[in-house]
Structure formats: structure tokens, C-alpha cells
Design an enzyme around this catalytic site. Structure first.
Site, PDB file in Angstrom:
ATOM      1  N   ASP A 117      59.796  -1.954  70.434  1.00  0.00           N
ATOM      2  CA  ASP A 117      61.029  -1.432  71.032  1.00  0.00           C
ATOM      3  C   ASP A 117      60.729  -0.789  72.379  1.00  0.00           C
ATOM      4  O   ASP A 117      60.513   0.413  72.487  1.00  0.00           O
ATOM      5  CB  ASP A 117      61.663  -0.412  70.071  1.00  0.00           C
ATOM      6  CG  ASP A 117      63.117  -0.161  70.423  1.00  0.00           C
ATOM      7  OD1 ASP A 117      63.647  -0.860  71.304  1.00  0.00           O
ATOM      8  OD2 ASP A 117      63.718   0.734  69.804  1.00  0.00           O
ATOM      9  N   LYS A 312      66.208  -8.216  62.962  1.00  0.00           N
ATOM     10  CA  LYS A 312      66.400  -6.811  63.340  1.00  0.00           C
ATOM     11  C   LYS A 312      66.488  -5.928  62.108  1.00  0.00           C
ATOM     12  O   LYS A 312      67.236  -6.226  61.175  1.00  0.00           O
ATOM     13  CB  LYS A 312      67.702  -6.645  64.151  1.00  0.00           C
ATOM     14  CG  LYS A 312      67.715  -7.433  65.460  1.00  0.00           C
ATOM     15  CD  LYS A 312      66.869  -6.779  66.535  1.00  0.00           C
ATOM     16  CE  LYS A 312      67.600  -5.732  67.319  1.00  0.00           C
ATOM     17  NZ  LYS A 312      68.480  -6.238  68.334  1.00  0.00           N
ATOM     18  N   CYS A 406      86.706  31.679  77.099  1.00  0.00           N
ATOM     19  CA  CYS A 406      85.433  31.763  76.388  1.00  0.00           C
ATOM     20  C   CYS A 406      85.640  32.232  74.946  1.00  0.00           C
ATOM     21  O   CYS A 406      86.282  33.261  74.723  1.00  0.00           O
ATOM     22  CB  CYS A 406      84.499  32.737  77.116  1.00  0.00           C
ATOM     23  SG  CYS A 406      82.962  33.029  76.225  1.00  0.00           S
TER      24      CYS A 406
END
Ligand code: IVH
Length: 670
Positions: A117, A312, A406
Site C-alpha cells: 500500500d 483486495k 464559546c
């Protein structure tokens, strides 16, 4: 030294260095100590410095060279780089086998290989010298990344025979290098790479070859695109791979010739199971018809050859329900949404939280609260939500909006410049202060034992600490009244706080959380300015002249030290006796000379519970040991934690001494 002699010696040195480098990087079995390799390299560098005309492009000294490029040039592939058709199950493979057999109409055999990979590259050699390396690109046009590929130590700069050849292979980042790189990036507050493949791709895309060189990339070659002349004709793929081995290339040895599709299945099950023990990532198995004449016979479609297929592995993804979205305010005020999930198992661990990054990410993926979502665990880092299964919605799902204020201090959130993130810019925001305190005491900063996230939160919520100076004001009487705080832990905590006063300046600098100043920059600054008093008065110009300190960081530093409250904080710390100077590199304690570890080459593998890798390494090195990455004949000792794999196996095969973590702890902690 006269020139003729220098030339002869340079040739000898290159031959030796090519050979030793080949043994180390390609065969993974060095025959000389690293120090010998280094010594010969130094000698060659010395000669080439004195006689620059003797430098050849394939000299082992020339791996990293030149100025950063401004862009990569395009490369036209003479022979296109095809991709492979995919198989996802047994049936797909049986169909492939049938097609191949009826297409060829005679006996066939396959070669099975691991599907690495990484990234496909094409390498060209002229008369045995490496001349060009390119990415796959769209298969016909790639990019010339020769300068970066030259830094990959397992790519030979010169072959063992003077052939002109073009070969194909996969560049990848070993798991260990990937972990180290991310550990380092975490320390520097830099974005983490999601997996080794992305890290390898990111490294090859760098215009400055020095960066690629620092990334420890590796390669496996898996095919010959063209070759000029051959003394021995190659009639099959497996002979081609053997020929690559003979030329000095690194090929993957875990390949197998299979005469039937049943044997292919056995190979696949073996590697499905063994995959976690490999030191690099694979994402499947490639099955290739072995005889070249049969390959030719079968031919290719525009996209892929008919004589090969990629099986795969199933992806490590699972589906779960997103129950809610939690908001976290970080040390720098960035508000991050986190998905709260129904717990699920992914790649062997239970996951119940996954990052959602920011509002754009949530919008892009159209994620709603209550959705069934696909979760993926990429590499070793935080799990991610891949997508929502909108087709499974019940209508009860709720849209999520980022707050305008916030969640901790209720001041209005802002988007700075072109950032996607929302930030709280209130310097008195309690969440930011708390996170800042957690950072201050953390391992790479002031390293105060016994002060984790929980205790900091407790102290903070009780109003005992409002800034970092308050840590040094803590009294025994007030600590003892807190829940879960016994006499012993209070004493230990106070002792740890006291000890932290003796830290060298770089720990304090990193701990203060000056924007863009990571652990490494903190060290550079401490070394350069020696005291906080010199640093706080440094001008922008002065800071920029320091190696590795850029404009952005310099501006952030001057802005930080411009603040009145920072001056007050420094004075308070000084009054408490906190060291504000650089103490230099740690000297080896005397006792190391007699220690068992002294002079030994030690490999750590598997997962350690009591130490981080970094800690264990640091401690071993303090006792004179050398910690290396791979097991070879010259390894003296392997320390194997949980789930140790191929390195442990290799150590056992080579008869090297192996310790478990408990034995190491005994040695280090006494
Ligand atoms: S052979 C024409 N062998 O998988 C066949 N490919 O689409 C060329 N890969 O881009 C590929 N390991 O980068 C082959 N042992 C291996 C491989 C491999 C990884 C990559 C290759 C290609 C992709 C398949």
C-alpha cells in the site's frame, strides 16, 4: 593525496559503500557495524570535497543534494503504467481463473505477491546508473521525482550490471517510520498523517529533497517495463523478479508460485492472518500469470492487463449510530466537534468517539445527529467518520449547527483569516486556560508526574489554579482536602512540582504554549538565547536569523513577549525558583559505564504499557545503550511488548536475547 590516488580510493570506497548499503537496506542484514559504514562515508566525503571533479552522480554521497525545486517537471511514460482489476471475494477470483485458463488454453501457473500500500513509481537506469524516477500520474504522464527517489536508501544508484532498464515498483513508508513521524509531528503540533500511504505520498510530493530524505521511505520493485539486452533470457515473471534481485534491487521475498486457484486461496488466507505482523502495510494480494508468453497472449484492456488481478482485503470500516456531537475548546481556542458514537469494534479496538474536524466537514458529508455512519480507523490515529448512510434515515435525525458562542465562556466565536475552524479568542476563556495548563504539565513540556487531565480539571474547578504560576503556589493543606487525594499522592505531587523547577528552559518555553512554538523550536530557541530574559527582548530580525525559526513563529514570539501579563508571569515563576535558563544536553551519568546496556544494540518492539517508546529509548540511551529499528545479527537484545510480531520472530530465529517489558522495568526502575 594526489589526484590519481584519490580517484582510485574514491572508487574503492564507493564499491564498499554500495555493497554495505545494499546489505543493510536491501537485504536487511548488515555485515559491518554502522560505525564502519559512517567512517568510510566520511572518508569519501572528504576526498570529494578536496577533488570535486571526482564526484559522480551515482556516488553514495549524492543521495540528498541540490536546492529545493520550484516545481516537478512532467514525464511521458514510454510504456504506460496500467492499473489492476480488483477482486473482492472468492467468486471474483474463480471467474478470473476461468477467463485466464480458457484464454490461454494450456497449463498455467501464477505468482502471488503482496499488494504493497504505497505509490507506484517507474525507475530508469542507463548503463547501470539511476537516471530518472517518476510517479505514475494518470498512467501516461507522471512527474519527475528523481531527487526525492534518490534519497530512498533501498533504491540503488548503481546496479550490479551495466544494464539499461526501466523497472516498476511501489514506494512505501514502513509502519515504524510512520509512527515515529506522527509522534514527532504531534510534538510539533503539526497535522498528523492519516496512514503510511498518505505520509509516503506527502513525502514524495515535497520539492525539497531534504524532507523526503528525513522520512525513511522504502521500496519494493515488482516488474520490468523494458530492458536493453539480456545475457540470460527471462521467460517468466518469477525469473524477472530473480533478475531484479541479481541487479541489486529490493523485491518482496514473500512471493509464491501457485499452480491452482486453491493454492492462491491458501496464500491469501495466510496473509490475511499475518498482515498485522508485517512491518509495512499491504492492502491485498496480486495474482499474476507467470509465463511471459502467456501474458502476451492474454494482453490488456486500456486500463489493466488481463493476466493479473488484485485481491483486495476487506476495508476496516464499520457502521454505528451517531448519538450526539460534543464540542471541545482547545488550548488555542479552536472549537472542534466530536462525534459521540454507540461503541463499536474497529480493527481490534472499541471506538466511541470520532473527530468531525469542523463545520465544513459536517456539511460536506451531510452528517446529522442520529445518523447511521460509517467509521474508519486509519493507521493508529483517531477514528474518522467516512460518511452517513442517508438511505437509512428515519426522519428523526437532527441537523447540527456550530454554536455562535464559546461553549465554555460564551464569548462570540470567530473565523480568523481564511481558516475553516471557529475560534474562541477570549484570552480568559476557562476551557483554553484549562487546556493550556494540561499542556504545561504534559510529558514533553514541564513533565509533572501525577498531574494529568483529571487532576488539573479538579484543581481548576476548585479555583486552586488559574494560571501556570499557581501550580507553584499549591499547598499541602488545600490539596489534601480534595477528593481522591491521599497523603502519599499529595506528597508525590508536590515533589514532582518542585522537581519541575529544575527543568531546562526549553521545557518551560514549550509549556507556555506560544503559538507555533513546538518542542523542537523551543529547544532551538533555548539553545540560542540561553535565558528567557534574552529571548523576551529579542527582536523580530534577531529571531529570524536563528536557524529553523521562520517569520510566522518569530512574529508570534515577539507578540507573546510583548504582553504585560507575560512579564508578570515570568517574574512570578522566577520568584518561585523556576529555572529560566538553558541547561544544555544531558550528560551521561557515570554509572552507565558499567551498565548492562552500555554499548549494546537494542531493539524495542510491540506495545509497551509502562513506558512510551520515547521514554524507554531515552532511558536506555542514558545507560549507554543504542536503540535501533530493525533486528539483525548485530542486535544484542530485543525488548518485546504486547503483540510483538515479525521482529520478535526474527530475534528468536537469530537466537538473540529477548526480554519482556517487566524485565525492562526492573532494569530501568530498579
Ligand atoms: S503489478 C500492470 N504488483 O497496485 C500491473 N502492483 O492498480 C502493474 N501494487 O498501481 C501492477 N503492489 O502501484 C503490482 N506486487 C505488486 C503491487 C502492485 C502494489 C500497486 C501498484 C498499482 C496498484 C494496482
Amino acid at each position: 593525496m594526489d589526484k590519481a590516488f584519490a580517484q582510485k580510493r574514491a572508487q574503492e570506497l564507493r564499491a564498499l559503500l554500495h555493497q554495505y548499503g545494499y546489505e543493510y537496506y536491501v537485504l536487511d542484514s548488515p555485515t559491518v557495524p554502522d560505525s564502519e559504514y559512517d567512517r568510510l562515508m566520511q572518508e569519501l566525503i572528504h576526498i570529494e570535497k578536496e577533488f570535486p571533479a571526482l564526484i559522480t552522480t551515482d556516488s553514495p554521497t549524492q543521495r540528498v543534494g541540490g536546492e529545493p525545486l520550484s516545481a516537478f517537471t512532467k514525464v511521458q511514460h514510454d510504456i504506460p503504467l496500467l492499473s489492476l482489476a480488483n477482486a473482492f471475494n472468492e467468486q471474483d477470483l474463480r471467474d478470473f481463473d476461468r477467463r485466464v485458463r480458457s484464454g490461454v488454453g494450456e497449463e498455467i501457473s501464477y505468482v502471488c505477491e503482496l499488494k504493497i500500500d504505497g505509490l507506484a513509481v517507474s525507475l530508469k537506469y542507463e548503463n547501470g546508473s539511476f537516471v530518472q524516477g517518476a510517479t505514475r500520474g494518470d498512467g501516461t504522464t507522471g512527474e519527475d521525482i528523481t531527487v526525492n527517489l534518490r534519497t530512498v536508501q533501498s533504491i540503488p544508484l548503481r546496479l550490479k550490471q551495466p544494464v539499461t532498464i526501466e523497472v516498476r515498483g511501489e514506494v512505501f513508508m514502513p509502519k515504524r517510520s510512520f509512527e515515529r513521524l506522527n509522534e514527532e509531528r504531534e510534538k510539533q503540533d503539526e497535522m498528523l498523517f492519516a496512514n503510511p500511504r498518505n505520509a509516503a505520498a506527502g513525502s514524495l510530493r515535497q520539492l525539497d529533497p531534504k524532507i523526503a530524505a528525513s522520512r525513511h521511505l522504502d521500496i519494493f520493485l515488482y516488474g520490468i517495463a523494458s530492458v536493453d539486452t539480456l545475457d540470460v533470457p527471462v521467460a517468466s515473471h518469477s525469473e524477472g523478479l530473480d533478475f531484479l534481485d541479481e541487479l541489486g534491487f529490493k523485491t518482496n521475498q514473500e512471493r509464491k508460485k501457485c499452480d491452482t486457484i486453491e493454492e492462491v486461496f491458501t496464500f491469501i488466507s495466510h496473509w490475511t492472518e499475518q498482515r498485522p505482523n508485517l512491518p509495512y502495510e499491504i492492502d491485498g494480494i496480486v495474482i499474476k500469470v507467470n509465463a511471459l508468453s502467456q501474458q502476451e497472449n492474454l494482453g490488456a484492456t486500456v486500463k489493466s492487463p488481463r493476466w493479473a488481478i488484485a485481491y483486495k482485503f476487506p476495508a476496516e470500516e464499520v457502521v454505528t449510530t451517531l448519538r450526539g456531537i460534543e464540542l471541545n475548546v482547545g488550548r488555542t481556542g479552536v472549537v472542534t466537534p466530536t462525534a459521540m458514537l454507540d461503541p463499536v469494534q474497529v480493527a481490534g479496538t472499541t471506538v466511541q468517539r470520532a473527530t468531525l474536524h469542523n463545520e465544513d466537514f459536517i456539511r460536506e458529508k451531510e452528517i446529522k445527529i442520529g445518523d447511521r455512519v460509517v467509521i474508519k480507523k486509519a493507521g493508529d490515529i483517531i477514528p474518522e467518520v467516512v460518511r452517513a448512510l442517508s438511505e437509512q434515515r428515519t426522519g428523526e435525525e437532527e441537523e447540527f449547527y456550530m454554536p455562535t458562542h464559546c461553549p465554555a465562556c460564551e464569548s462570540e466565536l470567530v473565523r480568523l483569516d481564511d481558516e475553516v475552524a471557529l475560534r474562541c479568542i477570549n484570552p480568559k476563556c476557562s476551557a483554553q486556560i484549562r487546556e493550556g495548563l494540561i499542556h504545561f504539565v504534559s510529558r514533553n513540556a514541564m513533565n509533572i508526574d501525577g498531574l494529568g487531565e483529571k487532576v488539573i480539571t479538579q484543581l481548576f474547578n476548585h479555583g486552586l489554579i488559574k494560571d501556570v504560576a499557581d501550580l507553584y503556589r499549591l499547598k499541602r493543606e488545600e490539596l489534601i482536602q480534595l477528593e481522591r487525594m491521599g497523603e502519599k499522592s499529595v506528597d508525590n505531587l508536590l515533589q514532582a512540582i518542585e522537581t519541575s523547577k529544575k527543568n531546562s528552559l526549553e521545557r518551560l518555553l514549550f509549556g507556555l504554549g506560544i503559538r507555533y512554538v513546538g518542542a523542537k523550536a523551543a529547544k532551538t530557541l533555548a539553545k540560542h538565547f540561553m535565558t528567557i530574559d534574552r529571548l523576551k527582548t529579542a527582536t523580530l530580525e534577531e529571531l529570524i536569523t536563528v536557524d529553523e525559526i521562520g517569520e510566522k513563529m518569530a512574529e508570534s514570539i515577539t507578540a507573546y513577549f510583548h504582553k504585560e501579563e507575560v512579564h508578570e508571569l515570568i517574574e512570578e515563576l522566577r520568584d518561585f525558583g523556576v529555572n529560566l535558563t538553558y541547561l544544555g544536553p544531558v550528560d551521561l551519568p557515570k554509572e552507565s559505564e558499567n551498565h548492562y546496556f552500555n554499548g549494546k544494540s537494542i531493539v524495542l518492539t510491540g506495545k509497551l504499557e509502562q513506558f512510551t517508546r520515547e521514554e524507554a529509548k531515552e532511558k536506555i540511551e542514558l545507560l549507554g545503550g543504542k536503540v535501533t529499528g530493525s533486528v539483525s545479527k548485530s542486535t544484542d537484545l530485543v525488548i518485546a511488548g504486547e503483540k510483538a510480531g515479525s521482529k520478535l520472530k526474527k530475534a528468536e530465529e537469530l537466537g538473540i536475547e529477548v526480554w519482556d517489558e517487566a524485565r525492562l522495568a526492573e532494569e530501568l526502575n530498579g
